[in-house]
Design a protein around this motif. Structure first.
Motif, short mmCIF file in Angstrom:
data_model
loop_
_atom_site.label_atom_id
_atom_site.label_comp_id
_atom_site.label_asym_id
_atom_site.label_seq_id
_atom_site.Cartn_x
_atom_site.Cartn_y
_atom_site.Cartn_z
N ASN A 8 0.84 -1.21 0.00
CA ASN A 8 0.00 0.00 0.00
C ASN A 8 0.87 1.25 0.00
OD1 ASN A 8 -2.32 -1.63 0.16
ND2 ASN A 8 -2.05 -1.78 2.38
N ALA A 9 1.83 1.29 -0.91
CA ALA A 9 2.83 2.37 -0.94
C ALA A 9 2.23 3.74 -1.22
CB ALA A 9 3.90 2.04 -1.97
N ASP A 10 1.03 3.79 -1.77
CA ASP A 10 0.40 5.09 -2.03
C ASP A 10 0.14 5.85 -0.74
OD1 ASP A 10 0.44 4.59 -4.74
OD2 ASP A 10 -1.59 3.76 -4.76
N GLU A 11 0.01 5.13 0.37
CA GLU A 11 -0.25 5.76 1.66
C GLU A 11 1.03 6.15 2.39
OE1 GLU A 11 -2.74 3.09 3.83
OE2 GLU A 11 -4.19 2.93 2.20
N VAL A 12 2.20 5.81 1.83
CA VAL A 12 3.48 6.10 2.46
C VAL A 12 4.09 7.35 1.83
CG1 VAL A 12 5.82 5.23 2.86
CG2 VAL A 12 3.87 3.66 2.97
N ASN A 13 4.52 8.27 2.66
CA ASN A 13 5.15 9.50 2.17
C ASN A 13 6.56 9.59 2.76
OD1 ASN A 13 5.73 11.98 1.12
ND2 ASN A 13 4.45 13.12 2.57
N ILE A 14 7.57 9.45 1.92
CA ILE A 14 8.97 9.57 2.35
C ILE A 14 9.54 10.79 1.63
CG2 ILE A 14 11.22 8.48 2.46
CD1 ILE A 14 9.78 5.79 2.17
N ARG A 15 9.74 11.86 2.36
CA ARG A 15 10.27 13.08 1.74
C ARG A 15 11.77 12.99 1.51
NH1 ARG A 15 6.47 15.59 5.52
NH2 ARG A 15 8.17 15.62 7.00
N ARG A 16 12.49 12.37 2.45
CA ARG A 16 13.95 12.28 2.35
C ARG A 16 14.42 11.15 3.25
NH1 ARG A 16 17.93 14.86 0.17
NH2 ARG A 16 16.56 16.43 -0.68
N ASN A 17 15.39 10.41 2.78
CA ASN A 17 16.01 9.35 3.56
C ASN A 17 17.45 9.76 3.82
OD1 ASN A 17 16.47 6.89 4.81
ND2 ASN A 17 16.94 5.85 2.91
N SER A 18 17.83 9.85 5.10
CA SER A 18 19.18 10.25 5.47
C SER A 18 19.77 9.24 6.44
CB SER A 18 19.16 11.63 6.14
OG SER A 18 18.61 12.59 5.28
N ALA A 19 21.07 9.06 6.38
CA ALA A 19 21.73 8.12 7.28
C ALA A 19 23.17 8.53 7.51
CB ALA A 19 21.69 6.72 6.69
N VAL A 20 23.67 8.15 8.67
CA VAL A 20 25.09 8.25 9.02
C VAL A 20 25.47 6.90 9.59
CG1 VAL A 20 26.82 9.36 10.49
CG2 VAL A 20 24.97 10.71 9.51
N GLU A 21 26.51 6.30 9.05
CA GLU A 21 26.89 4.95 9.47
C GLU A 21 28.39 4.88 9.71
OE1 GLU A 21 23.52 2.65 6.80
OE2 GLU A 21 25.52 2.94 5.96
N LEU A 22 28.77 4.19 10.76
CA LEU A 22 30.16 3.88 11.04
C LEU A 22 30.45 2.49 10.52
CD1 LEU A 22 30.35 5.11 14.73
CD2 LEU A 22 31.33 6.24 12.74
N TYR A 23 31.67 2.27 10.03
CA TYR A 23 32.02 0.93 9.60
C TYR A 23 33.43 0.57 10.04
CZ TYR A 23 34.77 2.88 5.73
OH TYR A 23 35.70 3.55 4.98
N ALA A 24 33.65 -0.72 10.19
CA ALA A 24 34.97 -1.26 10.50
C ALA A 24 35.14 -2.55 9.70
CB ALA A 24 35.13 -1.53 11.99
N ARG A 25 36.25 -2.66 9.02
CA ARG A 25 36.56 -3.87 8.24
C ARG A 25 37.91 -4.42 8.69
NH1 ARG A 25 35.19 -0.75 2.82
NH2 ARG A 25 32.93 -0.94 2.91
N TYR A 26 37.95 -5.73 8.88
CA TYR A 26 39.20 -6.40 9.21
C TYR A 26 39.55 -7.31 8.04
CZ TYR A 26 42.76 -9.25 11.37
OH TYR A 26 43.93 -9.88 11.64
N TYR A 27 40.65 -7.02 7.37
CA TYR A 27 41.11 -7.81 6.22
C TYR A 27 42.03 -8.93 6.69
CZ TYR A 27 39.33 -4.23 3.05
OH TYR A 27 38.52 -3.38 2.36
N LEU A 28 41.88 -10.09 6.09
CA LEU A 28 42.74 -11.21 6.45
C LEU A 28 44.19 -10.96 6.04
CD1 LEU A 28 40.38 -14.20 5.57
CD2 LEU A 28 40.70 -13.04 7.76
N ARG A 29 44.38 -10.21 4.99
CA ARG A 29 45.73 -9.87 4.52
C ARG A 29 46.12 -8.47 5.02
NH1 ARG A 29 46.11 -11.19 -1.85
NH2 ARG A 29 47.54 -9.45 -1.56
N PRO A 30 47.38 -8.27 5.39
CA PRO A 30 47.79 -6.96 5.91
C PRO A 30 47.80 -5.85 4.85
CG PRO A 30 49.68 -8.43 5.77
CD PRO A 30 48.45 -9.25 5.47
#
Length: 84
Positions: free
Chosen positions: A48-70
């Motif tokens: 029922n997406a006609d009833e949904v109003n999304i004016r703007r989608n914003s996000a801030v995300e932190l990430y951490a990656r550990y690689y097997l190789r140096p």
């Protein structure tokens, strides 16, 4: 250090990018974006997406990656999260 911009978001009335740091086996950083989602995105995720109003989608995300190789190439384990 790496700094990235996401040009496709600017084309969708938004913007975004990332800032990252690399050392040893690790890459850590921050990603942020703000975009007006097109109708096909709204219709994909909501019934029922006609009833949904999304004016703007914003996000801030932190990430951490550990690689097997140096040299930070190949397989890595990653954690990503933040408010959206």
């Amino acid at each position: 250090m790496s700094v990235d911009a996401y040009p496709f978001l600017f084309l969708a009335n938004g913007g975004g990018g990332s800032l990252g740091f690399e050392f040893d086996h690790w890459q850590v950083g921050l990603i942020g974006f703000s975009v007006v989602p097109p109708d096909f995105i709204k219709n994909t995720f909501f019934q029922n997406a006609d009833e949904v109003n999304i004016r703007r989608n914003s996000a801030v995300e932190l990430y951490a990656r550990y690689y097997l190789r140096p040299d930070r190439k190949g397989i890595y384990l990653s954690v990503l999260g933040g408010p959206e």
